[in-house]
Design a protein around this motif. Structure first.
Motif, mmCIF file in Angstrom:
data_model
loop_
_atom_site.group_PDB
_atom_site.id
_atom_site.type_symbol
_atom_site.label_atom_id
_atom_site.label_comp_id
_atom_site.label_asym_id
_atom_site.label_seq_id
_atom_site.Cartn_x
_atom_site.Cartn_y
_atom_site.Cartn_z
ATOM 1 N N VAL A 12 0.863 -1.090 0.138
ATOM 2 C CA VAL A 12 0.010 -0.167 -0.104
ATOM 3 C C VAL A 12 0.859 1.182 0.079
ATOM 4 O O VAL A 12 0.391 2.376 -0.780
ATOM 5 N N SER A 13 2.145 1.309 0.895
ATOM 6 C CA SER A 13 2.838 2.564 0.959
ATOM 7 C C SER A 13 3.355 2.550 -0.666
ATOM 8 O O SER A 13 3.638 3.885 -1.191
ATOM 9 N N ALA A 14 4.048 1.331 -1.487
ATOM 10 C CA ALA A 14 4.444 1.562 -2.805
ATOM 11 C C ALA A 14 3.391 2.044 -3.687
ATOM 12 O O ALA A 14 3.771 2.920 -4.599
ATOM 13 N N THR A 15 1.988 1.596 -3.608
ATOM 14 C CA THR A 15 1.156 1.993 -4.254
ATOM 15 C C THR A 15 0.882 3.648 -4.129
ATOM 16 O O THR A 15 0.565 4.134 -5.271
ATOM 17 N N LEU A 16 0.700 3.938 -2.952
ATOM 18 C CA LEU A 16 0.306 5.396 -2.669
ATOM 19 C C LEU A 16 1.365 6.288 -3.430
ATOM 20 O O LEU A 16 1.205 7.337 -3.970
#
Length: 578
Positions: free
Chosen positions: A302-306
């Protein structure tokens, strides 16, 4: 006389709780296999950190390097999990760190650990309530924020939130009332909530693969200038830093890791299910490691996606993912994600508030708090006073403090608890007869024992200080003795003190230390090499407890144990109330 009173008082501080077997009066619980334990751990760990904290850390502290911050936090959590696993193996009773420390180390450490647990649970409850309020307000257009900030902001002190969050307060009080009525955690609701959470996370991660742009990990000053000229509100942009993947240098990664540690809090709840696991010495450590790994994958995704969907300086910290979908043109998806987040945070709020009254009740029953807090309702069997007091305290925290401040406070509390557990494990490794197992024969009339007992040989005169110094490097016995235990206990205290001093120096004067300041650099090197390394070597040279720890061994024979359960008893003389 005064020396005797002082000695007696010191023995009370380190006295340990004894346990005795009682017949099982309740129906046996269904065993939890490792898969169910992992599911329980994931449900207890994934929470507000994955939805709210990610935005703030990525925007202001670490940038795209937040993925590395989560990796550092995950490694720390794994090490803490291994300490919990060993602690649970040496103290084979189901319970929290408070119970473990009371059984094995003593009353003073149990008191400190329990208050840290209460603080952490209360702050977690307040932070999740604040996160739910922020997510709900973002979904309806920030009307609550605009109304309350305009009314209360001029009157709020700088160290409190910009406005009192009455929504978060009402939510905490409502759930407190539900707990007072005797409502318990529902396994079905937990499974449904965890399923919704995993679906939302999967949708977010898949969206990142579709709408993500690797250029957002290579941003430069030209990109920042372009976004500034295109933005109608330049104050909504965060700092650029130095740009690129690590815009805030390695200090930002470490600072982010300290905050991201909040996201891994909850894996230690697995140890409370040890009595329901058929093979806890193996299944508990495996479940802890698996839980941390799965949560790391979720946080990494999720942090990479954001940071791939949105430039890190354009992230909205209060509502990062709904605003990210709006940024990439998937407006309707933001509502689906927001509703899923609200449903899961509501369950996490209830599950985070649930353990607090139990810890308070245990302390009150042991005499470490007012015994009135241990009173339970005759019909619902609920500790009314403990539930109400913890709910009010959590509500006040949610009302007055910012989410980021609550995260900092909670991280400090849990880091201290995990550090205490690591300290206890280090001490117990070198204690004689420290493996407290359910199969041990415990006499009912034994008083609570001090952690380090007096050795009869200590009264005999020593052959000089040289013999004592020699025993630090060359112990006379290959098994732990009271003397070697005392050496480790003292060295462990000294090690904690030296590490604290070194940490303070590195925090207060980092640039001077690494730039070669003659005084500070010399002090840091002496602390690190001569003192800390020397103390560590002395501890390493002492004989360890030879008891086999099953979770370290690959082959293990399943032992279902006896048909008795175990309950806690204090000494024949009850402890006084606080």
């Amino acid at each position: 006389m005064q020396c005797q009173d002082f000695h007696h008082f010191g023995q009370k501080l380190v006295r340990r709780r004894l346990l005795e077997p009682t017949e099982d009066s309740e129906s046996p619980m269904a065993p939890l296999n490792p898969m169910k334990l992992v599911a329980f751990g994931v449900a207890s760990t994934l929470g507000a950190g994955v939805y709210i904290l990610v935005g703030e850390v990525a925007m202001f502290i670490a940038g795209p390097a937040i993925v590395i911050s989560f990796l550092v936090a995950a490694v720390s959590s794994v090490l803490s999990g291994l300490c919990y696993a060993e602690f649970g193996t040496r103290v084979s009773w189901t319970g929290s760190a408070y119970l473990y420390s009371y059984i094995s180390v003593g009353e003073l450490w149990a008191f400190i650990t329990a208050w840290n647990l209460i603080l952490s649970y209360v702050v977690v409850t307040g932070s999740v309530a604040r996160a739910w309020s922020i997510a709900f307000d973002s979904l309806i257009g920030n009307h609550i924020f605009q109304a309350l900030e305009g009314t209360f902001s001029p009157y709020m002190p700088y160290y409190l939130a910009k406005y009192p969050d009455f929504v978060a307060l009402s939510l905490v009080l409502l759930l407190t009332g539900v707990l007072v009525l005797g409502v318990r955690e529902s396994v079905l609701v937990g499974k449904i909530s965890t399923g919704i959470n995993l679906l939302v996370l999967s949708f977010i991660i898949l969206s990142g693969f579709i709408k993500g742009d690797l250029h957002n990990w290579k941003l430069t000053e030209q990109d920042y200038t372009l976004n500034t000229s295109e933005s109608s509100d330049i104050y909504s942009l965060g700092p650029l830093g130095s740009g690129g993947f690590v815009p805030f240098n390695y200090d930002g990664i470490l600072h982010g890791a300290a905050l991201c540690f909040y996201s891994f809090v909850g894996f230690d709840d697995i140890v409370t299910k040890g009595e329901e696991a058929p093979n806890p010495h193996r299944s508990i450590p495996i479940s802890i490691m698996s839980t941390v790994f799965i949560c790391f994958l979720a946080y990494f995704g999720v942090s990479a996606t954001l940071t791939l969907m949105v430039p890190y300086y354009q992230i909205q910290p209060d509502s990062p993912f709904p605003q990210a979908f709006l940024h990439v043109g998937w407006g309707p998806a933001r509502y689906v994600v927001a509703v899923g987040i609200l449903c899961f945070l509501l369950y996490r709020l209830q599950s985070s508030l649930f353990p607090v009254p139990q810890v308070i009740q245990e302390m009150a029953e042991d005499g470490l708090l007012f015994r009135g807090l241990a009173r339970t309702h005759a019909r619902t069997k609920t500790p009314i006073m403990a539930t109400v007091s913890s709910g009010i305290l959590a509500g006040i925290m949610a009302l007055l403090f910012e989410f980021s401040n609550l995260v900092d406070l909670m991280s400090i509390g849990h880091l201290l608890v995990y550090s205490l557990v690591a300290f206890f494990v280090l001490v117990l490794r070198y204690q004689p007869d420290c493996n407290l197992s359910k199969n041990e024969k415990i006499e009912d009339k034994i008083q609570m024992m001090p952690l380090v007992k007096e050795n009869p040989l200590d009264s005999e005169p020593e052959a000089g200080s040289s013999k004592t110094l020699k025993s630090l490097w060359l112990p006379v016995s290959t098994t732990p003795t009271q003397k070697s235990a005392q050496i480790v206990y003292g060295c462990a205290f000294l090690l904690v003190l030296l590490l604290t001093i070194l940490s303070l120096i590195l925090v207060q004067w980092p640039s001077q230390v690494f730039s070669g300041d003659p005084v500070l650099t010399t002090v840091a090197v002496l602390l690190l090499l001569l003192l800390i390394t020397g103390v560590t070597v002395i501890i390493w040279r002492q004989p360890q407890d030879p008891t086999t720890l099953h979770f370290r061994d690959l082959p293990y024979t399943l032992d279902m144990g006896s048909d008795t359960t175990w309950r806690r008893t204090l000494s024949n003389t009850p402890a006084s109330n606080s």
